[in-house]
Write an enzyme that holds these catalytic residues in place. Sequence first.
Site, PDB file in Angstrom:
ATOM      1  N   ASP A 289       0.815  -1.084  -0.131  1.00 45.48           N
ATOM      2  CA  ASP A 289      -0.058  -0.007  -0.005  1.00 45.48           C
ATOM      3  C   ASP A 289       0.785   1.317  -0.041  1.00 45.48           C
ATOM      4  OD1 ASP A 289      -2.413   1.459  -0.134  1.00 45.48           O
ATOM      5  OD2 ASP A 289      -3.197   0.329   1.791  1.00 45.48           O
TER       6      ASP A 289
ATOM      7  N   GLU B  32      -1.003   1.541  -5.208  1.00 49.21           N
ATOM      8  CA  GLU B  32      -0.316   2.863  -5.022  1.00 49.21           C
ATOM      9  C   GLU B  32      -1.653   3.696  -5.514  1.00 49.21           C
ATOM     10  OE1 GLU B  32       1.198   6.210  -7.846  1.00 49.21           O
ATOM     11  OE2 GLU B  32      -0.054   4.410  -8.257  1.00 49.21           O
ATOM     12  N   TRP B  33      -2.698   3.180  -5.901  1.00 50.52           N
ATOM     13  CA  TRP B  33      -4.239   4.127  -6.047  1.00 50.52           C
ATOM     14  C   TRP B  33      -3.980   4.628  -7.652  1.00 50.52           C
ATOM     15  CZ3 TRP B  33      -2.369   6.367  -1.144  1.00 50.52           C
ATOM     16  CH2 TRP B  33      -2.708   5.648  -0.349  1.00 50.52           C
ATOM     17  N   GLY B  34      -3.020   4.295  -8.437  1.00 47.32           N
ATOM     18  CA  GLY B  34      -2.974   4.930  -9.779  1.00 47.32           C
ATOM     19  C   GLY B  34      -2.579   6.419  -9.972  1.00 47.32           C
TER      20      GLY B  34
ATOM     21  N   GLU C 216       0.638   7.594  -9.846  1.00 43.78           N
ATOM     22  CA  GLU C 216       1.575   7.781 -10.675  1.00 43.78           C
ATOM     23  C   GLU C 216       1.680   7.071 -11.942  1.00 43.78           C
ATOM     24  OE1 GLU C 216       5.414   8.826  -8.582  1.00 43.78           O
ATOM     25  OE2 GLU C 216       4.435   8.842  -6.913  1.00 43.78           O
TER      26      GLU C 216
ATOM     27  N   ASP D 281      -9.842   3.397  -3.504  1.00 44.98           N
ATOM     28  CA  ASP D 281     -10.733   2.094  -2.941  1.00 44.98           C
ATOM     29  C   ASP D 281     -12.254   2.133  -3.325  1.00 44.98           C
ATOM     30  OD1 ASP D 281      -8.538   2.083  -1.707  1.00 44.98           O
ATOM     31  OD2 ASP D 281      -9.485   2.275   0.413  1.00 44.98           O
TER      32      ASP D 281
HETATM   33  C1  GLA Z   1      -5.808   1.437   1.325  1.00 43.94           C
HETATM   34  C2  GLA Z   1      -6.118   0.319   0.445  1.00 43.94           C
HETATM   35  C3  GLA Z   1      -6.946  -0.414   0.746  1.00 43.94           C
HETATM   36  C4  GLA Z   1      -6.942  -1.101   2.203  1.00 43.94           C
HETATM   37  C5  GLA Z   1      -6.780  -0.171   3.005  1.00 43.94           C
HETATM   38  C6  GLA Z   1      -6.155  -0.663   4.507  1.00 43.94           C
HETATM   39  O1  GLA Z   1      -6.847   2.112   1.589  1.00 43.94           O
HETATM   40  O2  GLA Z   1      -6.235   1.151  -0.830  1.00 43.94           O
HETATM   41  O3  GLA Z   1      -7.238  -1.491  -0.446  1.00 43.94           O
HETATM   42  O4  GLA Z   1      -5.886  -2.083   1.836  1.00 43.94           O
HETATM   43  O5  GLA Z   1      -5.772   0.703   2.835  1.00 43.94           O
HETATM   44  O6  GLA Z   1      -5.904   0.447   5.521  1.00 43.94           O
END
Ligand code: GLA
Length: 381
Positions: free
Chosen positions: A147, A180-182, A184, A204
């Site tokens: 993460d 890394e949620w995209g 970069e 998320d």
């Molecule tokens: C981030 C991630 C999620 C999850 C939470 C856990 O938000 O993107 O998928 O793993 O952390 O805290």
Amino acid sequence: MASLVSAVVVVEPLAGRSASPGLAPTPPMGWNSWNRFGCDIGERLVREIADRVVESGMRDAGYTYLNLDDCWMARERDEHGRLVPDPVKFPDGLRPVADYVHERGLKFGVYADAGSKTCAGYPGSLGHEQVDARSFAEWGVDYLKYDNCNNDDSPAADRYGKMGRALRESGRQIVFSICEWGHERPWEGWGRQAGGHLWRTTRDITDSWASWTALLDLQVGLEEHSGPNGWNDPDMLEVGNGGMADHEDRAHFTMWALLNAPLIAGNDLRAMGAETKDVLLNRDLIAVNQDWGGKQGRRLRDDGEQEVWAKPMSDGSAAVVLFNRASTDREIGVTVAAVGLPSAAEYRVVDLWTKAEGVTTGELRARVPAHSVVAYRVWLM
Ligand code: GLA
């Protein structure tokens, strides 16, 4: 002498290709604790879920990974700087838990973070990559979700690259899931270079129609960057978590299958109803997702609230989804030519939910209920 020389075969990797099949030739499938359980996890939950993955038939359908998300750790590292499993949640550590999972023919995953602390505030792995990768290998970990919370603003490529290298040097084959949620754009190259087998493309997911459809829209245009051993990840499944009607869960699962998304369930398998089981165990859609060619499906048409999506399959057929986002029924149609099939007199069509079979001369058309999909696979006859 000449014949001896000719018997020597030198195997060299093809340019630009991996010499080995890799750890994720098709999108990873499994279960993860976060969407349903958050921090409320422990050894007993893992054992019970492992049993249910097997008994429900999910293991045999391909759901191999049983992954712990955030909150499995103790608040502090030990005196040698190693991560410690929470002594209340995992009184005997993670090794026996991994063993239990492995004994059932499954694989075991954990979560860590490329910053100073995880999103829930447990110790981060930035600067501790090698020692943590060694612990994971010792415990029998097969999959790491890594993460991005509490990072130091240094480039993600560097932070994720360090963990990717540490995993490769750990002596164990560990799937590397970049979370890394995209931010970069890992799909543009650094995700693969960092050793990632999949990378999140978005924020998320939550358990709602609005959430997953918004994430779906963000996948348009990323298709070319996903393929064997490097998958776009629009986040885990919410199927069976109660926030959506069954037909909405079916639409969510269908679109994730078509996107070649990792199929990581996140519901309570111990209390799974028949409807949810039918969704997660739809073998025809799993086959679409796991097609060896690994071409991600794409949106062919966007008529506002009606969309047509298609995915070319390795056997020359196509998976086609008629998607109605409106809150009333709509008729949606498309030609087989538009989905990319060569011209032929007739095509065989199978409805991937009802299993009804039919024949068409060139058009696919259906009345699609509100917030629903009709999904077909179409073959030349
Ligand atoms: C981030 C991630 C999620 C999850 C939470 C856990 O938000 O993107 O998928 O793993 O952390 O805290």
